[in-house]
Design a protein around this motif. Structure first.
Motif, PDB file in Angstrom:
ATOM      1  N   LEU A   1      -3.222   3.701  -3.116  1.00 59.75           N
ATOM      2  CA  LEU A   1      -3.095   2.398  -3.039  1.00 59.75           C
ATOM      3  C   LEU A   1      -3.962   2.128  -1.504  1.00 59.75           C
ATOM      4  O   LEU A   1      -3.613   2.943  -0.653  1.00 59.75           O
ATOM      5  N   GLY A   2      -4.679   0.861  -1.613  1.00 61.34           N
ATOM      6  CA  GLY A   2      -5.284   0.783  -0.066  1.00 61.34           C
ATOM      7  C   GLY A   2      -6.396   1.759   0.251  1.00 61.34           C
ATOM      8  O   GLY A   2      -6.699   1.811   1.317  1.00 61.34           O
ATOM      9  N   ALA A   3      -7.022   2.390  -0.678  1.00 62.86           N
ATOM     10  CA  ALA A   3      -7.881   3.556  -0.460  1.00 62.86           C
ATOM     11  C   ALA A   3      -9.072   2.507  -0.552  1.00 62.86           C
ATOM     12  O   ALA A   3      -9.432   2.154  -1.820  1.00 62.86           O
TER      13      ALA A   3
ATOM     14  N   THR B   1       0.766  -1.106   0.094  1.00 62.42           N
ATOM     15  CA  THR B   1      -0.027   0.040  -0.022  1.00 62.42           C
ATOM     16  C   THR B   1       0.941   1.443   0.171  1.00 62.42           C
ATOM     17  O   THR B   1       0.266   2.406   0.059  1.00 62.42           O
ATOM     18  N   SER B   2       2.183   0.969  -0.039  1.00 58.10           N
ATOM     19  CA  SER B   2       3.035   2.224  -0.060  1.00 58.10           C
ATOM     20  C   SER B   2       4.296   1.697  -0.783  1.00 58.10           C
ATOM     21  O   SER B   2       4.891   0.735  -0.798  1.00 58.10           O
ATOM     22  N   VAL B   3       4.912   2.556  -1.711  1.00 56.02           N
ATOM     23  CA  VAL B   3       5.991   2.129  -2.716  1.00 56.02           C
ATOM     24  C   VAL B   3       6.995   3.306  -2.720  1.00 56.02           C
ATOM     25  O   VAL B   3       6.527   4.513  -2.682  1.00 56.02           O
TER      26      VAL B   3
ATOM     27  N   LEU C   1     -12.827  -1.829  -4.477  1.00 54.86           N
ATOM     28  CA  LEU C   1     -11.604  -2.132  -5.106  1.00 54.86           C
ATOM     29  C   LEU C   1     -10.555  -1.328  -4.018  1.00 54.86           C
ATOM     30  O   LEU C   1     -10.677  -0.431  -3.412  1.00 54.86           O
ATOM     31  N   PRO C   2      -9.313  -2.363  -3.953  1.00 49.12           N
ATOM     32  CA  PRO C   2      -8.442  -1.628  -2.784  1.00 49.12           C
ATOM     33  C   PRO C   2      -7.605  -0.730  -3.319  1.00 49.12           C
ATOM     34  O   PRO C   2      -6.438  -0.329  -3.181  1.00 49.12           O
TER      35      PRO C   2
ATOM     36  N   SER D   1       1.808   6.190  -1.014  1.00 40.66           N
ATOM     37  CA  SER D   1       0.744   5.517  -1.391  1.00 40.66           C
ATOM     38  C   SER D   1      -0.125   5.913  -2.439  1.00 40.66           C
ATOM     39  O   SER D   1      -0.847   5.229  -3.280  1.00 40.66           O
ATOM     40  N   ARG D   2       0.527   7.000  -3.104  1.00 41.59           N
ATOM     41  CA  ARG D   2      -0.127   7.441  -4.379  1.00 41.59           C
ATOM     42  C   ARG D   2       0.919   7.348  -5.630  1.00 41.59           C
ATOM     43  O   ARG D   2       2.092   7.792  -5.342  1.00 41.59           O
ATOM     44  N   VAL D   3       0.591   6.555  -6.366  1.00 42.69           N
ATOM     45  CA  VAL D   3       1.443   5.973  -7.437  1.00 42.69           C
ATOM     46  C   VAL D   3       0.875   6.423  -8.659  1.00 42.69           C
ATOM     47  O   VAL D   3      -0.354   6.635  -8.950  1.00 42.69           O
TER      48      VAL D   3
END
Length: 272
Positions: free
Chosen positions: A246-248, A61-63, A254-255, A222-224
């Protein structure tokens, strides 16, 4: 005279028919190009969804760095990069010194002009709206509303910035495109190239010496942008990107949450 008139009419009809045929051929080529682009866009979207599913399977959920993929979808090879948005310069939170470096080393503005533009951008984003909140930049295009910033300069920096972060204004050099690295390196293209090369070799650690410490932070995001490249039959490459969180949790279940999509056509030798 009648024979001459007939010959002129035949010639005119021949020219008209030739022009019509040429026009029809042009329309057919245009329709073919549009069809190829639509098909490539569908392939890109499918590959992007596969990459997002892989992130979900791996519970990411984080990159914090660029994650490359090589996917096969619908009989097409698709190159994917998952790029944290904090690899771009956050125009809503970047300090004035980073904005100045952006305009100078990213846009080619003289130092004095870059300083003036940085001050003007900071003043613009801090202006208060009716509810007393800073108006900020809603999109990179809002930079064109900054006094003194013309379209030619904007075109040079538009792909180096983002307005979709709530960060501390620092840039993650492990996720930054090489032109952004050049900004962080104060215009030192050799240093930016060395860092980019080290990242591409998947080195255990990347030496970031030479970058302004106050402007960099290697934290994840988490924003990609999930960015896809699909080759077209005419040699061009369709670049399509989804900007997601991601993960929202969303209404759809949807994840991830989609912030926006973009698409452009470039020559095969261009970079994303």
């Amino acid at each position: 005279m009648a024979l001459i008139a007939v010959l002129w009419m035949v010639a005119a009809l021949g020219l008209a028919a030739h022009s019509l045929i040429g026009s029809l051929r042009g329309e057919i080529r245009h329709i073919g190009d549009e069809r190829a682009q639509l098909a490539a866009g569908a392939v890109a979207d499918g590959a992007i969804l596969l990459a997002l599913q892989d992130l979900q399977v791996n519970r990411l959920t984080s990159v914090n760095q660029i994650r490359p993929y090589r996917l096969r979808y619908q009989d097409s090879d698709v190159d994917i990069e998952v790029i944290p948005l904090n690899g771009w310069i956050d125009i809503n939170n970047a300090p004035e010194s980073l904005l100045q470096a952006l305009f100078q080393h990213g846009g080619g503005a003289p130092a004095a002009q870059a300083q003036q533009l940085a001050q003007a951008a900071k003043v613009f984003r801090e202006q208060r709206g009716p509810q007393g909140r800073a108006q900020g930049f809603e999109a990179p295009e809002d930079l064109l509303r900054v006094p003194g910033l013309d379209f030619d300069l904007y075109v040079k920096i538009e792909r180096l910035v983002t307005a979709e972060l709530s960060s501390g204004g620092r840039v993650n050099p492990l996720a930054a495109p090489e032109p952004v690295l050049q900004v962080l390196a104060g215009g030192n293209t050799a240093l930016a190239g060395r860092i980019a090369a080290s990242r591409s070799m998947a080195a255990a650690t990347t030496d970031l010496t030479g970058l302004s410490p106050e402007h960099v932070d290697s934290a994840g995001s988490s924003r990609v942008c999930v960015c896809a490249k699909v080759a077209l039959p005419d040699g061009r490459v369709l670049h399509r990107g989804w900007r997601v969180v991601l993960g929202a949790s969303t209404v759809s279940g949807l994840p991830w949450r989609i912030l926006g999509r973009e698409q452009r056509l470039v020559a095969a030798s261009s970079v994303l």
